[in-house]
Motif scaffolding. Structure first.
Motif, short mmCIF file in Angstrom:
data_model
loop_
_atom_site.label_atom_id
_atom_site.label_comp_id
_atom_site.label_asym_id
_atom_site.label_seq_id
_atom_site.Cartn_x
_atom_site.Cartn_y
_atom_site.Cartn_z
N PRO A 99 43.84 100.82 7.11
CA PRO A 99 44.38 100.82 5.75
C PRO A 99 43.96 99.58 4.94
CG PRO A 99 46.06 101.53 7.29
CD PRO A 99 44.91 101.02 8.12
N ASN A 100 43.83 98.44 5.60
CA ASN A 100 43.35 97.25 4.89
C ASN A 100 41.89 97.40 4.48
OD1 ASN A 100 45.81 95.93 5.07
ND2 ASN A 100 45.23 94.77 6.89
N LEU A 101 41.08 97.97 5.37
CA LEU A 101 39.68 98.21 5.02
C LEU A 101 39.57 99.18 3.86
CD1 LEU A 101 37.95 98.41 8.52
CD2 LEU A 101 37.93 96.51 6.89
N GLN A 102 40.37 100.24 3.88
CA GLN A 102 40.35 101.19 2.78
C GLN A 102 40.64 100.48 1.45
OE1 GLN A 102 43.17 103.86 4.92
NE2 GLN A 102 41.83 105.49 4.15
N ARG A 103 41.65 99.65 1.44
CA ARG A 103 42.01 98.95 0.22
C ARG A 103 40.89 98.01 -0.21
NH1 ARG A 103 46.96 98.80 -1.65
NH2 ARG A 103 46.66 100.95 -1.03
N TRP A 104 40.32 97.28 0.75
CA TRP A 104 39.24 96.35 0.39
C TRP A 104 38.04 97.12 -0.16
CZ3 TRP A 104 34.21 94.96 1.54
CH2 TRP A 104 33.83 93.70 1.07
N PHE A 105 37.68 98.24 0.47
CA PHE A 105 36.56 99.06 -0.01
C PHE A 105 36.84 99.54 -1.44
CE2 PHE A 105 35.84 100.64 4.63
CZ PHE A 105 35.26 99.43 4.98
N GLU A 106 38.06 100.00 -1.69
CA GLU A 106 38.44 100.43 -3.04
C GLU A 106 38.28 99.29 -4.03
OE1 GLU A 106 42.48 101.66 -2.44
OE2 GLU A 106 41.89 103.42 -1.27
N VAL A 127 33.63 106.73 6.31
CA VAL A 127 34.61 107.80 6.14
C VAL A 127 35.86 107.43 6.91
CG1 VAL A 127 35.09 110.25 6.48
CG2 VAL A 127 32.78 109.53 5.86
N THR A 128 37.00 107.66 6.27
CA THR A 128 38.28 107.48 6.97
C THR A 128 38.97 108.84 7.04
OG1 THR A 128 39.47 106.89 4.91
CG2 THR A 128 38.54 105.07 6.23
N TRP A 129 39.74 108.99 8.09
CA TRP A 129 40.48 110.22 8.33
C TRP A 129 41.93 109.89 8.64
CZ3 TRP A 129 35.90 108.93 10.64
CH2 TRP A 129 34.80 109.75 10.42
N GLY A 174 39.32 109.07 3.03
CA GLY A 174 38.53 108.22 2.15
C GLY A 174 37.04 108.35 2.43
N HIS A 175 36.27 108.16 1.37
CA HIS A 175 34.81 108.20 1.45
C HIS A 175 34.30 106.99 0.67
CE1 HIS A 175 30.90 110.55 0.22
NE2 HIS A 175 30.64 109.56 1.06
N TYR A 176 33.48 106.17 1.31
CA TYR A 176 33.04 104.91 0.71
C TYR A 176 31.53 104.75 0.91
CZ TYR A 176 38.00 104.42 1.44
OH TYR A 176 39.35 104.67 1.47
N ARG A 177 30.88 104.26 -0.13
CA ARG A 177 29.44 103.99 -0.06
C ARG A 177 29.24 102.50 -0.30
NH1 ARG A 177 26.61 108.44 -2.73
NH2 ARG A 177 27.10 109.38 -0.72
N PRO A 178 29.03 101.73 0.77
CA PRO A 178 28.85 100.28 0.61
C PRO A 178 27.66 99.94 -0.28
CG PRO A 178 29.28 100.82 2.90
CD PRO A 178 29.04 102.13 2.17
N ASP A 179 27.88 98.97 -1.12
CA ASP A 179 26.84 98.43 -2.00
C ASP A 179 26.66 96.97 -1.59
OD1 ASP A 179 25.05 97.95 -4.02
OD2 ASP A 179 26.57 97.81 -5.58
N ILE A 180 25.78 96.77 -0.60
CA ILE A 180 25.58 95.44 -0.06
C ILE A 180 24.20 94.96 -0.47
CG2 ILE A 180 25.43 94.08 2.05
CD1 ILE A 180 27.23 96.20 3.37
#
Length: 181
Positions: A99-106, A127-129, A174-180
């Motif tokens: 949940p912390n990673l989800q928030r940080w990604f958001e 991806v989070t499930w 959740g679905h996240y696309r890192p922009d590094i």
């Protein structure tokens, strides 16, 4: 299960290769609380949880989630989930909690809407499930697909790091696309 590459190797994010390199090396699922060095701390390489697959993969691209999440939580603790009854951030564990990673990604602007179509997920996406019992889980979309054309996922769901056809096995949270850079 037969798999096929979906992108030329040069177009695959380094995090996918790094996550795959953990298969056979990270053999145990171990959620134990561990005091970690900071920054750059990590649990023993033969163990970890689902988030450790992501932490190690993104670190290979120069992003230390331990430090990034901790620093953001120090400044914006109230913006993060308060499931654990803590009064402040804990650099040993906060980055290992989905949940912390989800928030940080958001907060980084990496969020994409979860989709039911396999082609919406690119190699290196996160991806989070929500697993049965409400448990959060995270993995990295692979550059390989199953025989059904669905991208495989590199994750640790209890048997060490594996690459499996589980993208649509659980409700996607959740679905996240890192922009590094």
């Amino acid at each position: 299960m037969p798999t096929t590459p979906s992108l030329p190797a040069g177009d695959v994010p380094r995090r996918v290769h790094e996550a795959r390199s953990r298969i056979g090396r990270t053999r145990f699922y171990d959620p134990a609380y561990v005091a970690l060095d900071y920054p750059g701390g990590d649990v023993a390489g033969d163990r970890g949880v689902c988030s450790d697959v992501v932490i190690r993969a993104l670190r290979a691209e120069g992003l230390d989630l331990q430090q990034a999440v901790h620093e953001d939580m120090r400044l914006h603790f109230e913006a993060y989930p308060q499931h654990w009854g803590l009064r402040g951030p804990d650099r040993n564990i906060d980055h290992r909690r989905v949940p912390n990673l989800q928030r940080w990604f958001e907060r980084q602007g990496w969020s994409l809407p979860p989709q039911a179509q396999a082609d919406a997920y690119l190699p290196g996406d996160l991806v989070t499930w929500t697993l049965p019992g409400g448990l959060p889980h995270i993995g990295i979309v692979s550059d390989r697909s199953g025989a059904d054309g669905v991208p495989l996922v590199i994750h640790n769901i209890g048997r060490g790091t594996r690459e499996e056809n589980v993208l649509f096995a659980y409700p996607i949270a959740g679905h996240y696309r890192p922009d590094i850079d």
